[in-house]
Enzyme design. Structure first.
Site, PDB file in Angstrom:
ATOM      1  N   PRO A  45       0.788  -1.235   0.000  1.00 44.79           N
ATOM      2  CG  PRO A  45       0.032  -0.958   2.175  1.00 44.79           C
ATOM      3  CD  PRO A  45       0.738  -1.941   1.293  1.00 44.79           C
ATOM      4  CG  ASP A  67       0.309   0.096 -12.012  1.00 46.17           C
ATOM      5  OD1 ASP A  67       0.652   0.179 -13.200  1.00 46.17           O
ATOM      6  OD2 ASP A  67      -0.377  -0.830 -11.546  1.00 46.17           O
ATOM      7  CE  LYS A 115      -3.279  -0.258 -15.668  1.00 54.71           C
ATOM      8  NZ  LYS A 115      -3.953  -1.528 -15.804  1.00 54.71           N
ATOM      9  CG  ASP A 170      -1.691  -9.594  -4.135  1.00 52.07           C
ATOM     10  OD1 ASP A 170      -1.019 -10.267  -3.347  1.00 52.07           O
ATOM     11  OD2 ASP A 170      -2.064 -10.028  -5.248  1.00 52.07           O
ATOM     12  CB  THR A 180      -4.516  -6.558  -1.134  1.00 54.61           C
ATOM     13  OG1 THR A 180      -5.388  -5.860  -2.006  1.00 54.61           O
ATOM     14  CG2 THR A 180      -5.310  -7.156   0.026  1.00 54.61           C
ATOM     15  CG  MET A 229     -10.453   1.466  -8.133  1.00 54.90           C
ATOM     16  SD  MET A 229     -10.352   0.643  -9.716  1.00 54.90           S
ATOM     17  CE  MET A 229     -10.405  -1.068  -9.229  1.00 54.90           C
TER      18      MET A 229
HETATM   19  N1  SAH Z   1      -3.768  -4.096  -6.547  1.00 59.86           N
HETATM   20  C1  SAH Z   1      -4.189  -3.078  -5.614  1.00 59.86           C
HETATM   21  C2  SAH Z   1      -5.528  -2.488  -5.985  1.00 59.86           C
HETATM   22  C3  SAH Z   1      -5.571  -1.749  -7.285  1.00 59.86           C
HETATM   23  S1  SAH Z   1      -7.101  -0.966  -7.580  1.00 59.86           S
HETATM   24  C4  SAH Z   1      -4.206  -3.662  -4.195  1.00 59.86           C
HETATM   25  O1  SAH Z   1      -4.088  -4.885  -4.047  1.00 59.86           O
HETATM   26  O2  SAH Z   1      -4.333  -2.894  -3.241  1.00 59.86           O
HETATM   27  C5  SAH Z   1      -6.820   0.642  -6.931  1.00 59.86           C
HETATM   28  C6  SAH Z   1      -7.630   0.861  -5.666  1.00 59.86           C
HETATM   29  O3  SAH Z   1      -6.993   0.211  -4.573  1.00 59.86           O
HETATM   30  C7  SAH Z   1      -7.707   2.305  -5.237  1.00 59.86           C
HETATM   31  O4  SAH Z   1      -8.728   2.990  -5.920  1.00 59.86           O
HETATM   32  C8  SAH Z   1      -8.023   2.153  -3.757  1.00 59.86           C
HETATM   33  O5  SAH Z   1      -9.360   1.835  -3.559  1.00 59.86           O
HETATM   34  C9  SAH Z   1      -7.202   0.933  -3.389  1.00 59.86           C
HETATM   35  N2  SAH Z   1      -5.866   1.322  -2.853  1.00 59.86           N
HETATM   36  C10 SAH Z   1      -4.676   1.022  -3.360  1.00 59.86           C
HETATM   37  N3  SAH Z   1      -3.682   1.512  -2.594  1.00 59.86           N
HETATM   38  C11 SAH Z   1      -4.276   2.133  -1.554  1.00 59.86           C
HETATM   39  C12 SAH Z   1      -3.803   2.848  -0.421  1.00 59.86           C
HETATM   40  N4  SAH Z   1      -2.502   3.020  -0.175  1.00 59.86           N
HETATM   41  N5  SAH Z   1      -4.704   3.365   0.436  1.00 59.86           N
HETATM   42  C13 SAH Z   1      -6.032   3.189   0.226  1.00 59.86           C
HETATM   43  N6  SAH Z   1      -6.524   2.532  -0.825  1.00 59.86           N
HETATM   44  C14 SAH Z   1      -5.667   2.013  -1.711  1.00 59.86           C
END
Ligand code: SAH
Length: 461
Positions: free
Chosen positions: A225, A248, A270, A303, A331, A383
């Protein structure tokens, strides 16, 4: 970075020091490790300085510094015990175009001397821009512990071998050879005679020259994160090895810092609704670089297997025979639930947890709202920021109670993390008010365990 770290070549150059007391002795001790010519100006030199002069380690001028004494020197240290005298000598040096360090006077200095870990020729310099010398010393002690004294010897033998090693193709092949030397074979050679070490290096080189060039490969790596401490060790190692990193927008800056400095870094932003690189272009980049034999790291936030469009990228590699593997990451749901001090599942409350995205190819995504609306259900919405009104409407329409707890974690695990606690009935209004600008995870059916202030404090700790 107000001070830029560099290593200055000092052999065959002069360093001038004004002062011969304790302050000067401390600096001289350090300077004597280098192969520079040292000139000291002092009308009252201490015994240690006299002794060094007698041994020919430095040139001692038994008088105060005057103009033109410093001309042409590389560095000047004003190590006078008296601040007025230090200001006078520093002014002389500066007027002669030499950069100046006034010992123990950061403001008056053009450069600072870092804390040093000395494994010559490996030298590690640690600086805090004068903010915390104690911290610099503590870091130095930690590094000292980790680097065996034999490291210097290994580096010296290795240095002689650089031209021969250049027979290997640049890049990965050379890196593999040196990694083999420093971490596998080298340490075993240290007890041998230097000639034996050279011979063993010759053998190792031959072995590497016979190796077929490595085929390109793609690692799909989860960056977690944002907090670099939440990377897996495997992910960190992959970043150190990568030739090309395709990352990304969600990947945080401190994590990108961990990539090998020579790696080619390609951003493929993206954004939900904003500017983006098309998936086809990303696929093409992966194939192009792996085909050239590069070790490609495809770095994804959280993840890679969660809402990461991973399969589309794998599908681009498979038909052209490029090998790949996945390194999982933490994740956003896992990190965010930790931030609010809760569990994703709990006996007697929920046996399942759902990760859902509020968007799909068509726009807002439909789900089995009736089951999501049941009491006790826990859902992590990715999202979800822009879809808040839609989610709220669907949930209420399918029987969810307006008082259903909602937690939103923005920028999870990053220094600007924010936690928002609300109820389903106020979700849209509260979200609009909060004006979140970073990525955010929305939990349906979970309230933060503790008061927000307490949570923030724990994070600060
Ligand atoms: N593969 C990533 C998710 C990608 S989709 C994972 O496993 O976390 C992108 C979404 O993930 C964002 O819109 C948000 O909802 C969430 N996200 C990703 N990183 C975040 C973070 N540091 N804090 C809060 N939400 C996060």
């Amino acid at each position: 970075m107000k001070y830029f770290p560099i290593f200055i070549k000092l052999d065959q150059n002069r360093v001038v020091v004004s002062g011969g007391g304790e302050t000067a002795v401390a600096k001289l001790r350090l300077l004597l490790k280098s192969s520079t010519q040292i000139e000291v100006y002092s009308d009252t030199p201490s015994q240690v300085v006299e002794d060094w002069a007698t041994k020919g380690l430095l040139t001692l001028n038994r008088r105060a510094l005057t103009s033109s004494d410093v001309a042409g020197a590389t560095l000047f240290y004003a190590a006078d015990e008296d601040p007025k005298e230090a200001a006078r000598t520093a002014a002389i040096a500066r007027s002669e175009g030499v950069i100046v360090n006034v010992v123990d006077n950061l403001e008056a200095s053009d450069f600072i001397t870092p804390a040093i870990v000395d494994r010559d020729p490996v030298t590690i310099a640690i600086g805090t821009e004068g903010a915390a010398p104690v911290l610099a010393r503590a870091i130095k002690a930690k590094i000292e512990e980790q680097l065996p004294p034999s490291l210097g010897m290994l580096a010296r033998i290795g240095k002689h071998f650089r031209t021969q090693a250049a027979k290997l193709p640049q890049g990965l092949a050379q890196r593999k050879f040196w990694a083999d030397y420093y971490f596998k074979h080298g340490p075993k050679l240290l007890n041998a005679q230097p000639e034996a070490a050279e011979a063993a290096l010759d053998g190792l080189l031959k072995q590497h020259l016979n190796n077929a060039p490595a085929a390109g490969h793609v690692s799909f790596v989860g960056a977690g994160p944002g907090d670099p401490e939440l990377l897996t060790l495997k992910a960190r190692n992959e970043l150190h090895e990568a030739d090309v990193v395709i990352y990304d927008r969600l990947v945080s800056a401190p994590i990108l810092e961990l990539c090998r400095r020579e790696a080619l870094m390609i951003a493929v932003g993206k954004e939900g609704f904003g500017r983006s690189t098309s998936q086809e272009d990303i696929n093409a980049l992966l194939v192009e670089h792996a085909r050239r034999g590069a070790q490609v790291v495809r770095l994804k936030g959280g993840d890679p297997t969660v809402f990461g469009r991973l399969d589309e990228e794998i599908d681009a590699l498979e038909p052209v025979g490029i090998s790949w593997h996945i390194v999982p990451g933490i994740t956003a749901a896992s990190a965010s639930v930790a931030a609010i001090g809760q569990s994703l599942t709990k006996r007697g409350r929920n046996q399942t947890v759902r990760y859902l995205t509020a968007h799909d190819m068509q726009g807002f995504a439909e789900h089995d709202w009736r089951s999501l609306a049941r009491e006790g259900e826990v859902t992590a919405v990715y999202m979800g920021k822009r879809a808040a009104r839609f989610i709220q409407g669907r949930m209420l329409m399918h029987g969810a109670h307006p008082a259903t707890s909602i937690s939103i974690v923005e920028n999870t695990s990053r220094p600007d993390q924010r936690i928002l606690s609300t109820k389903l009935g106020q979700l849209e209004a509260d979200l609009t008010k909060a004006q979140l600008s970073g990525p955010a995870l929305v939990f349906l059916g979970l309230a933060p365990r503790m008061a927000q202030e307490q949570l923030q404090q724990e994070i600060a700790l």
